[in-house]
Design a protein around this motif. Structure first.
Motif, PDB file in Angstrom:
ATOM      1  N   ARG A 168       0.821  -1.217   0.000  1.00  0.00           N
ATOM      2  CA  ARG A 168       0.000   0.000   0.000  1.00  0.00           C
ATOM      3  C   ARG A 168       0.853   1.265   0.000  1.00  0.00           C
ATOM      4  O   ARG A 168       0.320   2.366  -0.084  1.00  0.00           O
ATOM      5  CB  ARG A 168      -0.903   0.030   1.240  1.00  0.00           C
ATOM      6  N   ALA A 169       2.175   1.112   0.105  1.00  0.00           N
ATOM      7  CA  ALA A 169       3.090   2.247   0.209  1.00  0.00           C
ATOM      8  C   ALA A 169       2.786   3.094   1.442  1.00  0.00           C
ATOM      9  O   ALA A 169       2.837   4.334   1.404  1.00  0.00           O
ATOM     10  CB  ALA A 169       3.062   3.099  -1.052  1.00  0.00           C
ATOM     11  N   VAL A 170       2.456   2.409   2.547  1.00  0.00           N
ATOM     12  CA  VAL A 170       2.311   3.081   3.838  1.00  0.00           C
ATOM     13  C   VAL A 170       3.713   3.237   4.411  1.00  0.00           C
ATOM     14  O   VAL A 170       4.371   2.251   4.762  1.00  0.00           O
ATOM     15  CB  VAL A 170       1.407   2.275   4.788  1.00  0.00           C
ATOM     16  N   VAL A 171       4.177   4.477   4.494  1.00  0.00           N
ATOM     17  CA  VAL A 171       5.552   4.776   4.896  1.00  0.00           C
ATOM     18  C   VAL A 171       5.542   5.946   5.886  1.00  0.00           C
ATOM     19  O   VAL A 171       4.531   6.629   6.057  1.00  0.00           O
ATOM     20  CB  VAL A 171       6.422   5.137   3.674  1.00  0.00           C
ATOM     21  N   ILE A 172       6.679   6.157   6.520  1.00  0.00           N
ATOM     22  CA  ILE A 172       6.858   7.354   7.341  1.00  0.00           C
ATOM     23  C   ILE A 172       7.516   8.423   6.474  1.00  0.00           C
ATOM     24  O   ILE A 172       8.548   8.177   5.833  1.00  0.00           O
ATOM     25  CB  ILE A 172       7.734   7.056   8.575  1.00  0.00           C
ATOM     26  N   HIS A 173       6.910   9.603   6.452  1.00  0.00           N
ATOM     27  CA  HIS A 173       7.463  10.704   5.658  1.00  0.00           C
ATOM     28  C   HIS A 173       7.087  12.030   6.316  1.00  0.00           C
ATOM     29  O   HIS A 173       6.238  12.091   7.212  1.00  0.00           O
ATOM     30  CB  HIS A 173       6.957  10.648   4.212  1.00  0.00           C
ATOM     31  N   GLY A 174       7.729  13.083   5.878  1.00  0.00           N
ATOM     32  CA  GLY A 174       7.405  14.413   6.353  1.00  0.00           C
ATOM     33  C   GLY A 174       6.286  15.032   5.544  1.00  0.00           C
ATOM     34  O   GLY A 174       6.081  14.703   4.373  1.00  0.00           O
ATOM     35  N   ALA A 175       5.520  15.932   6.197  1.00  0.00           N
ATOM     36  CA  ALA A 175       4.437  16.622   5.507  1.00  0.00           C
ATOM     37  C   ALA A 175       4.155  17.944   6.206  1.00  0.00           C
ATOM     38  O   ALA A 175       4.119  18.012   7.442  1.00  0.00           O
ATOM     39  CB  ALA A 175       3.173  15.763   5.482  1.00  0.00           C
ATOM     40  N   ASP A 176       3.919  18.991   5.418  1.00  0.00           N
ATOM     41  CA  ASP A 176       3.596  20.286   6.004  1.00  0.00           C
ATOM     42  C   ASP A 176       2.281  20.245   6.771  1.00  0.00           C
ATOM     43  O   ASP A 176       2.098  20.995   7.738  1.00  0.00           O
ATOM     44  CB  ASP A 176       3.527  21.354   4.906  1.00  0.00           C
ATOM     45  N   TYR A 177       1.357  19.358   6.359  1.00  0.00           N
ATOM     46  CA  TYR A 177       0.064  19.276   7.059  1.00  0.00           C
ATOM     47  C   TYR A 177       0.167  18.588   8.421  1.00  0.00           C
ATOM     48  O   TYR A 177      -0.812  18.529   9.172  1.00  0.00           O
ATOM     49  CB  TYR A 177      -0.984  18.575   6.191  1.00  0.00           C
TER      50      TYR A 177
END
Length: 234
Positions: A168-177
């Protein structure tokens, strides 16, 4: 990022500090509670600039950590990251604990999936294109550069609950939201497509802390998960 040092005095009134994880006692059912009691006591005795995690949720995370290290599903000495989705996204609901030496490394914000809810994450799924978060224990894997920049792949360890995470491409990443500024504007964090997204300015550091073999535990007060998870009910 403030690191809160914890002095761990373990079993039998020992007067010296020992590693928290002990492979010889990993199968002892009293071990997770003993570890959490020691951690909890030290956290309460130390001035904290943030809210503490739920003791019950932390105990479940430590229990899974010990079981998975014992079965060699995760690497001994790696950190334990706990996300408590029973809390609203306007609260700091991610904690990272260094199990090997008893330090609380981080407490911060984390976003949940778009279709899991708005302020609160209330629905969870392991299905493709559900855009929901998935509960349970994950092993952190390799880093890569993707559309969200520096990111960390996850492998779900619980069949039926999160074992489709990589697909599912569930990953940890950065996001402005996922930043505190977004909360000030809307009253909640923004939402991902199912990923546990972190504030942009913190994401690289935190990914490097937990990459390549650490344990992530995502908790919520979900009856199906709590009653059916093999690790929770071991």
């Amino acid at each position: 990022m403030r690191i809160i040092a914890l002095s761990w005095i373990l079993l039998f009134g020992s007067s010296f500090t020992q590693p928290i994880y002990n492979a010889a006692t990993a199968k002892d059912e009293s071990r997770p509670l003993s570890i959490v009691d020691e951690l909890w006591g030290q956290l309460q005795a130390t001035e904290q600039p943030f809210e503490l995690p739920s003791k019950d949720v932390l105990e479940l995370g430590v229990k899974g950590y010990l079981l998975l290290v014992d079965s060699e599903a995760i690497e001994e000495g790696k950190p334990l990251a706990v996300i408590d989705f029973s809390l609203p996204s306007s609260q700091k609901r991610l904690w990272i604990v260094d199990i090997s030496n008893g330090t609380l490394i981080h407490n911060g914000y984390v976003a949940h999936g778009r279709n899991s809810g708005e302020l609160m994450a209330q629905s969870f799924s392991n299905r493709h294109s559900s855009y929901m978060s998935s509960l349970g224990f994950y092993r952190t894997a390799e880093t890569y550069q993707g559309k969200h920049g520096y990111s960390l792949r996850l492998d779900g360890l619980e069949k039926g609950f999160n074992d489709q995470a990589r697909e599912r491409a569930v990953v940890i990443h950065g996001a402005d939201y996922a930043r505190e500024d977004f909360i000030k504007q809307t009253g909640r964090l923004g939402r991902s497509l199912g990923c546990p997204a972190l504030p942009t300015e913190e994401s690289k550091y935190l990914i490097d802390v937990v990459k390549e073999g650490a344990l992530l535990f995502i908790f919520a007060e979900d009856e199906d998960y709590l009653s059916q998870s093999n690790l929770i009910n071991a």
